[in-house]
Motif scaffolding. Structure first.
Motif, short mmCIF file in Angstrom:
data_model
loop_
_atom_site.label_atom_id
_atom_site.label_comp_id
_atom_site.label_asym_id
_atom_site.label_seq_id
_atom_site.Cartn_x
_atom_site.Cartn_y
_atom_site.Cartn_z
N MET A 117 -4.57 -5.25 9.58
CA MET A 117 -3.14 -5.06 9.82
C MET A 117 -2.42 -4.44 8.62
SD MET A 117 -3.24 -6.06 12.85
CE MET A 117 -1.51 -5.92 13.26
N ALA A 118 -3.04 -4.51 7.44
CA ALA A 118 -2.40 -3.97 6.24
C ALA A 118 -2.70 -2.49 6.04
CB ALA A 118 -2.84 -4.75 5.00
N SER A 119 -3.68 -1.96 6.78
CA SER A 119 -4.08 -0.58 6.58
C SER A 119 -3.17 0.38 7.33
CB SER A 119 -5.53 -0.38 7.05
OG SER A 119 -5.90 0.98 6.94
N ALA A 120 -2.93 1.54 6.71
CA ALA A 120 -2.13 2.58 7.37
C ALA A 120 -2.98 3.43 8.31
CB ALA A 120 -1.49 3.48 6.31
N TYR A 121 -4.30 3.22 8.29
CA TYR A 121 -5.22 4.05 9.07
C TYR A 121 -5.66 3.34 10.34
CZ TYR A 121 -5.56 6.74 4.73
OH TYR A 121 -5.28 7.47 3.61
N VAL A 122 -5.87 4.12 11.39
CA VAL A 122 -6.31 3.54 12.66
C VAL A 122 -7.70 2.94 12.53
CG1 VAL A 122 -6.84 4.07 15.08
CG2 VAL A 122 -4.86 5.13 13.98
N ASP A 150 -10.94 10.26 11.03
CA ASP A 150 -11.08 9.51 9.78
C ASP A 150 -9.74 9.32 9.07
OD1 ASP A 150 -12.86 8.40 7.66
OD2 ASP A 150 -12.05 10.06 6.49
N LYS A 151 -8.86 10.32 9.15
CA LYS A 151 -7.58 10.26 8.43
C LYS A 151 -6.41 9.88 9.33
CE LYS A 151 -9.77 12.11 4.86
NZ LYS A 151 -10.98 12.63 5.49
N CYS A 152 -6.66 9.60 10.60
CA CYS A 152 -5.58 9.30 11.55
C CYS A 152 -4.81 8.04 11.13
CB CYS A 152 -6.16 9.10 12.95
SG CYS A 152 -4.90 8.82 14.23
N ARG A 153 -3.48 8.15 11.09
CA ARG A 153 -2.61 7.07 10.66
C ARG A 153 -1.82 6.51 11.85
NH1 ARG A 153 -3.52 10.15 6.24
NH2 ARG A 153 -2.92 9.39 4.17
N TRP A 154 -1.41 5.28 11.71
CA TRP A 154 -0.55 4.68 12.75
C TRP A 154 0.80 5.38 12.80
CZ3 TRP A 154 -2.72 1.86 16.29
CH2 TRP A 154 -3.86 1.11 16.00
N SER A 155 1.21 5.95 11.66
CA SER A 155 2.50 6.64 11.62
C SER A 155 2.48 7.93 12.42
CB SER A 155 2.90 6.93 10.17
OG SER A 155 1.93 7.76 9.53
N TRP A 156 1.31 8.40 12.82
CA TRP A 156 1.22 9.61 13.63
C TRP A 156 1.63 9.36 15.08
CZ3 TRP A 156 -3.99 12.47 12.11
CH2 TRP A 156 -3.90 12.86 10.78
N PHE A 157 1.68 8.11 15.48
CA PHE A 157 2.04 7.77 16.85
C PHE A 157 3.55 7.55 16.96
CE2 PHE A 157 -2.39 6.51 16.47
CZ PHE A 157 -2.94 6.98 17.66
#
Length: 469
Positions: free
Chosen positions: A367-372, A315-322
């Motif tokens: 595309m604007a969301s920081a979340y997967v 639920d909280k996974c972000r694109w910045s984690w990759f």
């Protein structure tokens, strides 16, 4: 204001000159000279007036509360004041210093939290409130959702045992509560194994309120309690872990694009509702229109089966984690964010197949969301405490889709997404060993991984047998 936070030179019988000087000091509020009774500003005066509070424990024995008390009077009001120091001389000097501050500034100098008096036997609700305050001082405080769970289980246990005050909670009372829980469960015709597992979880969570660290903090604040769970045996019927059949896993991979893009052959929920018999209870899956695409649910299943993430992590996974290294290998770092705290408090890194990342990126619509999973950040207190999900609908659709394909369809309270996490752990343990599975799943011990998460996805072929004749 805590008087110890602004220490001043303390007068004793060895320095009466300083004592008199302080006694003549003008008050900051009134500007008039303060009248101090002879000796009241000295440690010797208060040393003779220190006393200990006592209480009677559940065994009928009288015990002392740690730390000294004195009675002080100001503006016509007499109060019992608890002192920080437990050594008599230090407590007497503290009382002298506090007395001078009290005459200058009034009762506001007495810290209301530190001076809060504990009853000899607090009620269960009062004890839970004390535990909440104590938890904030722990070296590694539990999450707010965990604190609530511990207190809820403690209250449930006390209700079953007929306990209203915390000192009535004894080992016998805990066993009495366990017996009552079993009786209620059997009346509801639940399986004995399920009853035993449930009551064990309740006792284990309630026991957390009496951890050594919690009792130590409570004792320093004046509340001495024993651990009523000492000697309580916790037994649990551990269900064996089995990996999913190969054909079930293959079906998930093959049909997963239909969840992302929409399945044209899926039934129309409106038509199905009209055709449903009156006695038939509609399920969640029958209300979802799988003819439409659900990219968020598709991503949730990929993160569970392909990366082994928990539901809250999904639920909280972000694109910045990759991230990627120089060779192009993809790494996923699960770390703390403003609305997320990793279970166990520490981050972990997984190297995942590049194909999983590419599939997630291809399914991205927001595309604007920081979340997967898409969507905006939720700043509510419950989300920040990781108690609720941002994208509960996406997770619900994913679970319903998996149930319709046989994943934990036979369980009333099963969690299909979590079952995929176990499948991930089983594959890791089989191919790379139990230690690797433990680290990548984020468990504190390989025992947890072995008991609940790891099964062999492929049984070894026994080639050592040589039958002759």
């Amino acid at each position: 204001m805590n008087p110890l936070s602004n220490p001043q030179s303390v007068t004793t019988d060895q320095n009466p000159k300083i004592c008199q000087d302080i006694a003549k000091t003008e008050s900051a509020k009134t500007g008039r000279k303060r009248q101090v009774r002879s000796g009241q500003a000295t440690a010797t005066y208060w040393k003779q007036r220190l006393y200990l509070n006592t209480y009677v424990d559940r065994h009928g024995e009288r015990k002392s509360v740690r730390g000294f008390y004195v009675r002080m009077r100001h503006d016509g009001v007499t109060k019992q004041v608890r002192l920080v120091f437990s050594e008599r001389d230090a407590a007497a000097e503290e009382a002298a210093r506090l007395y001078l501050l009290l005459r200058d500034q009034g009762w506001g100098v007495v810290d209301p939290i530190w001076q809060e008096r504990h009853p000899a036997s607090p009620t269960v609700d009062e004890f839970c409130e004390r535990y909440r305050k104590a938890a904030a001082s722990m070296e590694r405080p539990p999450r707010e959702v965990s604190i609530r769970l511990y207190c809820r289980c403690l209250k449930q246990l006390c209700r079953l045992a007929g306990v209203k005050e915390i000192r009535q909670l004894s080992r016998e009372a805990v066993e009495r509560a366990r017996d009552a829980y079993r009786a209620e469960g059997r009346k509801e015709k639940r399986a004995d194994g399920a009853i035993q597992n449930s009551v064990t979880k309740v006792i284990r969570n309630a026991k957390a309120c009496f951890s050594r660290e919690a009792r130590s903090i409570l004792a320093r604040s004046g509340l001495n309690v024993e651990n009523p769970f000492d000697g309580i045996r916790l037994t649990q019927e551990i269900q064996p872990v089995f990996s999913l059949p190969a054909h079930v896993v293959d079906r998930i991979w093959q049909e997963l694009p239909l969840l992302r893009d929409g399945d044209p052959e899926a039934p129309d929920p409106a038509v199905a509702a009209k055709q449903r018999r009156k006695k038939q209870v509609p399920t969640i899956a029958t209300k979802i229109d799988f003819r439409q695409g659900h990219p968020g649910s598709y991503a949730a299943i990929l993160l569970a089966l392909g990366c082994g993430l928990r539901a809250n992590e999904i639920d909280k996974c972000r694109w910045s984690w990759f991230g990627f290294d120089a060779r192009g290998d993809c790494f996923l770092t699960i770390k703390q964010e403003t609305d997320f705290k990793p279970k166990g408090g520490s981050a972990r890194i997984l190297r995942i197949p590049r194909a999983v990342y590419d599939a997630l990126a291809e399914a991205r619509k927001d595309m604007a969301s920081a979340y997967v999973l898409g969507g905006q950040a939720n700043e509510s207190a419950t989300v920040a405490a990781t108690e609720t999900y941002r994208c509960a609908d996406a997770l619900q659709v994913a679970n319903a889709w998996l149930r319709s394909r046989g994943i934990e369809a036979d369980k009333q309270r099963g969690n299909p997404l979590h079952r995929l996490r176990k499948q991930f752990g089983s594959a890791l343990a089989t191919e790379h060993g139990l230690f690797a599975a433990q680290k990548l799943l984020g468990h504190s011990s390989p025992v947890v991984t072995a008991k609940y998460y790891a099964a062999q996805t492929q049984l070894p072929e026994l080639t050592h047998i040589r039958l002759v004749g």
